[in-house]
Motif scaffolding. Structure first.
Motif, PDB file in Angstrom:
ATOM      1  N   ASP A   1       0.848  -1.194   0.000  1.00  0.00           N
ATOM      2  CA  ASP A   1       0.000   0.000   0.000  1.00  0.00           C
ATOM      3  C   ASP A   1       0.877   1.235   0.000  1.00  0.00           C
ATOM      4  OD1 ASP A   1      -2.542  -1.264   0.100  1.00  0.00           O
ATOM      5  OD2 ASP A   1      -2.239  -1.664   2.232  1.00  0.00           O
ATOM      6  N   LEU A   2       0.538   2.197  -0.864  1.00  0.00           N
ATOM      7  CA  LEU A   2       1.273   3.444  -0.996  1.00  0.00           C
ATOM      8  C   LEU A   2       0.275   4.587  -0.906  1.00  0.00           C
ATOM      9  CD1 LEU A   2       4.058   4.748  -1.761  1.00  0.00           C
ATOM     10  CD2 LEU A   2       3.305   4.586  -4.139  1.00  0.00           C
ATOM     11  N   ASN A   3       0.589   5.611  -0.113  1.00  0.00           N
ATOM     12  CA  ASN A   3      -0.307   6.766  -0.066  1.00  0.00           C
ATOM     13  C   ASN A   3       0.510   8.056  -0.040  1.00  0.00           C
ATOM     14  OD1 ASN A   3      -0.032   7.805   2.799  1.00  0.00           O
ATOM     15  ND2 ASN A   3      -0.564   5.675   3.192  1.00  0.00           N
ATOM     16  N   TYR A   4      -0.122   9.109  -0.506  1.00  0.00           N
ATOM     17  CA  TYR A   4       0.497  10.428  -0.540  1.00  0.00           C
ATOM     18  C   TYR A   4      -0.477  11.419   0.067  1.00  0.00           C
ATOM     19  CZ  TYR A   4       1.800  15.012  -2.205  1.00  0.00           C
ATOM     20  OH  TYR A   4       2.113  16.334  -2.255  1.00  0.00           O
ATOM     21  N   THR A   5       0.048  12.309   0.879  1.00  0.00           N
ATOM     22  CA  THR A   5      -0.768  13.398   1.401  1.00  0.00           C
ATOM     23  C   THR A   5       0.075  14.662   1.460  1.00  0.00           C
ATOM     24  OG1 THR A   5      -2.324  14.046   3.132  1.00  0.00           O
ATOM     25  CG2 THR A   5      -0.282  12.995   3.856  1.00  0.00           C
ATOM     26  N   ASN A   6      -0.608  15.766   1.566  1.00  0.00           N
ATOM     27  CA  ASN A   6       0.018  17.066   1.682  1.00  0.00           C
ATOM     28  C   ASN A   6      -0.600  17.723   2.911  1.00  0.00           C
ATOM     29  OD1 ASN A   6       0.415  19.983   1.315  1.00  0.00           O
ATOM     30  ND2 ASN A   6       1.189  19.423  -0.708  1.00  0.00           N
TER      31      ASN A   6
END
Length: 166
Positions: free
Chosen positions: A111-116
């Protein structure tokens, strides 16, 4: 044929879990190595001709790594998360007398996630589930009269999306 209740049951088992987290001095980058082992025994109460609860694995072993990484610099608003884990799922009885049962199989999840930080909790994610072997063992069920149904999983499943908190 509609589902049939097998009656009351008990489940006895144990769960052992551990992990080790490595962090940078600023606490912005973190890597966690983890492992878990669970085992269970089941008993259908007051039943003759087999007493195990179908579709409950004898054991589950999971190990992996979880990482949280700011991109570009330690104070960057861009944060990437990565979780990779591998599981061994033990055999499961398909019928209470265990005359039919699954074999041990494995599953790999990434699982890969990106947030800002400016996104107020929103994130984008993608992941995959890979069955390196015996993908037919995940969902087996008894049709009765010695007939076993199989719900095979795809060798690789890819999923993704956007999470927006309301």
């Amino acid at each position: 044929e509609p589902p049939t209740s097998l009656g009351p049951s008990t489940r006895n088992g144990f769960d052992v879990e551990g992990g080790w987290t490595f962090m940078t001095p600023q606490g912005r980058k973190a890597f966690t190595l983890f492992a878990n082992f669970s085992a269970v025994s089941t008993d259908l109460l007051g039943r003759k001709g087999g007493n195990e609860v179908p579709n409950v694995p004898d054991y589950l072993l999971t190990y992996g790594v979880d990482a949280v990484l700011p991109l570009f610099s330690g104070d960057s608003p861009h944060v990437l998360g990565l979780t990779v884990y591998h599981q061994w799922i033990g055999p499961k009885p398909i019928v209470p007398d265990r005359s039919e049962s699954t074999r041990t199989y494995t599953r790999l999840t990434i699982d890969l996630n990106y947030t800002n930080k400016r996104w107020k909790g929103a994130s984008a994610f993608c992941g995959l589930v890979v069955y390196p072997d015996r993908r037919y063992e995940e969902s087996d069920f008894d049709f009765g009269s010695g007939k076993v149904g199989v719900d095979p999983k795809a060798p690789v499943t890819v999923r993704g999306g956007i999470y927006v908190p309301l």
